[in-house]
Design a protein around this motif. Sequence first.
Motif, short mmCIF file in Angstrom:
data_model
loop_
_atom_site.label_atom_id
_atom_site.label_comp_id
_atom_site.label_asym_id
_atom_site.label_seq_id
_atom_site.Cartn_x
_atom_site.Cartn_y
_atom_site.Cartn_z
N THR A 64 -143.49 -29.29 -42.10
CA THR A 64 -142.20 -29.35 -41.28
C THR A 64 -141.03 -28.51 -42.23
N VAL A 65 -141.23 -28.73 -43.40
CA VAL A 65 -140.09 -28.00 -44.54
C VAL A 65 -140.68 -26.81 -45.04
N GLY A 66 -141.56 -26.15 -44.59
CA GLY A 66 -142.28 -24.95 -45.10
C GLY A 66 -142.90 -25.05 -46.52
N ILE A 67 -143.42 -26.06 -46.89
CA ILE A 67 -144.50 -26.23 -47.89
C ILE A 67 -145.74 -26.01 -47.67
N THR A 68 -146.53 -25.10 -47.73
CA THR A 68 -147.61 -24.92 -47.34
C THR A 68 -148.77 -25.72 -48.12
N GLU A 69 -150.06 -25.44 -47.61
CA GLU A 69 -151.28 -26.27 -48.33
C GLU A 69 -151.39 -25.72 -49.87
N ASP A 70 -151.16 -24.32 -49.85
CA ASP A 70 -151.27 -23.65 -50.92
C ASP A 70 -150.13 -24.26 -51.94
N ASP A 71 -148.86 -24.29 -51.44
CA ASP A 71 -147.98 -24.64 -52.50
C ASP A 71 -148.09 -26.13 -52.73
N GLY A 72 -148.52 -27.06 -51.91
CA GLY A 72 -148.98 -28.33 -52.27
C GLY A 72 -149.83 -28.50 -53.57
N LYS A 73 -150.92 -27.53 -53.41
CA LYS A 73 -152.16 -27.40 -54.30
C LYS A 73 -151.50 -27.09 -55.58
N ALA A 74 -150.69 -26.08 -55.60
CA ALA A 74 -150.03 -25.58 -56.85
C ALA A 74 -149.09 -26.31 -57.54
N ALA A 75 -148.25 -27.26 -56.86
CA ALA A 75 -147.39 -28.27 -57.25
C ALA A 75 -148.26 -29.36 -58.08
N ILE A 76 -149.59 -29.66 -57.43
CA ILE A 76 -150.21 -30.96 -57.87
C ILE A 76 -150.74 -30.15 -59.27
N ALA A 77 -151.16 -29.20 -59.24
CA ALA A 77 -151.76 -28.46 -60.49
C ALA A 77 -150.77 -28.54 -61.66
N CYS A 78 -149.66 -27.87 -61.54
CA CYS A 78 -148.47 -27.93 -62.11
C CYS A 78 -148.23 -29.13 -62.80
N ALA A 79 -147.81 -30.07 -61.89
CA ALA A 79 -147.59 -31.53 -62.33
C ALA A 79 -148.63 -31.91 -63.38
N ARG A 80 -149.84 -31.82 -63.08
CA ARG A 80 -151.09 -32.18 -64.01
C ARG A 80 -150.98 -31.57 -65.35
N ARG A 81 -150.60 -30.20 -65.01
CA ARG A 81 -150.36 -29.65 -66.66
C ARG A 81 -149.17 -30.19 -67.36
N LEU A 82 -148.11 -30.83 -66.64
CA LEU A 82 -146.91 -31.39 -67.13
C LEU A 82 -147.30 -32.72 -67.54
N GLY A 83 -148.32 -33.14 -67.53
CA GLY A 83 -148.82 -34.70 -67.99
C GLY A 83 -148.66 -35.74 -67.02
N ILE A 84 -148.39 -35.34 -65.55
CA ILE A 84 -148.50 -36.20 -64.41
C ILE A 84 -149.58 -36.69 -64.00
N ASP A 85 -149.99 -37.88 -63.79
CA ASP A 85 -151.13 -38.42 -63.28
C ASP A 85 -151.01 -38.41 -61.84
N ILE A 86 -151.89 -37.51 -61.04
CA ILE A 86 -151.83 -37.29 -59.68
C ILE A 86 -152.81 -38.08 -58.78
N SER A 87 -154.22 -38.16 -59.66
CA SER A 87 -155.26 -38.91 -58.95
C SER A 87 -155.66 -40.41 -59.37
#
Length: 87
Positions: A64-87
């Motif tokens: 709805t706000v223009g965040i694509t599936e690729d954007d979501g995956k990239a944001a998750i990958a970046c957050a993980r590299r920053l040390g954020i536990d996602i899974s």
Amino acid sequence: MVELSLETIEFIKILANSDSTVLQAGMNEATKRKLDEQIGSILREYYKENTMNVKTGWTEKFATVGITEDDGKAAIACARRLGIDIS
């Protein structure tokens, strides 16, 4: 549930389109805490929806706000590299 504010949308888009090493160099403790507590919470729910088929509504909200599936995956990958536990 965390709201999808304009600030949150922009934060997710920055994560999706930035180099984690550059972000990490400029990140203070307050930003890291916000990333972990608020953005991390959203990305964890989004991850669950897309990997475990748990309906959280984040995929639809992102679209709805223009965040694509690729954007979501990239944001998750970046957050993980920053040390954020996602899974």
